[in-house]
Design an enzyme around this catalytic site. Sequence first.
Site, mmCIF file in Angstrom:
data_model
loop_
_atom_site.group_PDB
_atom_site.id
_atom_site.type_symbol
_atom_site.label_atom_id
_atom_site.label_comp_id
_atom_site.label_asym_id
_atom_site.label_seq_id
_atom_site.Cartn_x
_atom_site.Cartn_y
_atom_site.Cartn_z
ATOM 1 N N SER A 12 49.797 40.918 34.011
ATOM 2 C CA SER A 12 51.380 41.207 34.523
ATOM 3 C C SER A 12 51.351 41.888 35.758
ATOM 4 O O SER A 12 52.133 41.898 36.990
ATOM 5 C CB SER A 12 52.453 41.558 33.498
ATOM 6 N N HIS A 109 49.206 53.248 34.329
ATOM 7 C CA HIS A 109 48.717 54.554 33.724
ATOM 8 C C HIS A 109 51.088 54.267 32.478
ATOM 9 O O HIS A 109 51.235 54.648 33.337
ATOM 10 C CB HIS A 109 48.674 55.322 33.126
#
Length: 201
Positions: A12, A109
Amino acid sequence: MRLAAFASGRGSNFEALLTARDRGNLPEAEFALLFSDKADARALDVARQRGIDTLHLSPKDFDTRAAYEEAILVVLREKQIEAICLAGYMRLVGDTLLEAYPRRILNIHPALLPSFPGLHGHRDALEYGVKISGCTVHFVDAGVDTGPIVVQRAVEVRDDDTEDILAARILLQEHEAYPEAVDLLTQGKLRVEDRRVIRLD
Ligand code: GRF
């Protein structure tokens, strides 16, 4: 700047980068390759649907990480790749790629580094009980999620959050933060001074 994205799964973030590019928000970025270590990564399908070249190599077919990365590097060089965006790439990057792309590999992250590095950022943040988490785009170095930070976005942690609900709320911010960081990199608007990344815009 010719870019490769590395992804192991859903992709995504890779899609968000392509969408940003389609909208004209990444004028200096060209996604020339999607690499995956997993044959069934959805990210490979995303690339194929968009007509972007793909490469899959399994680490199981190589004796060492260096040999694996050398094989990847051959293709990166063929395609004249100048920088790499890790987008849900679930492997550590070794010296071979780090030395070939110094300060040219970004990662995203799902936590506010240096808190909660590693594979379970959402779970670790929830279990710790922080009230704010978020996402971090950073340059990749030899450590686990330790490189200089380019962009961060904060996200509220709510009392009734589950790991999945928090992950979904953070993901929305990832899809904004990653294009922003890639735009800065590809426009030459980042200067790294030790740990600090200075924005030149
Ligand atoms: C994201 O949460 C990203 O922060 C982490 O792995 C996940 C990848 O998701 N590194 P997707 O494959 O980009 O959808």
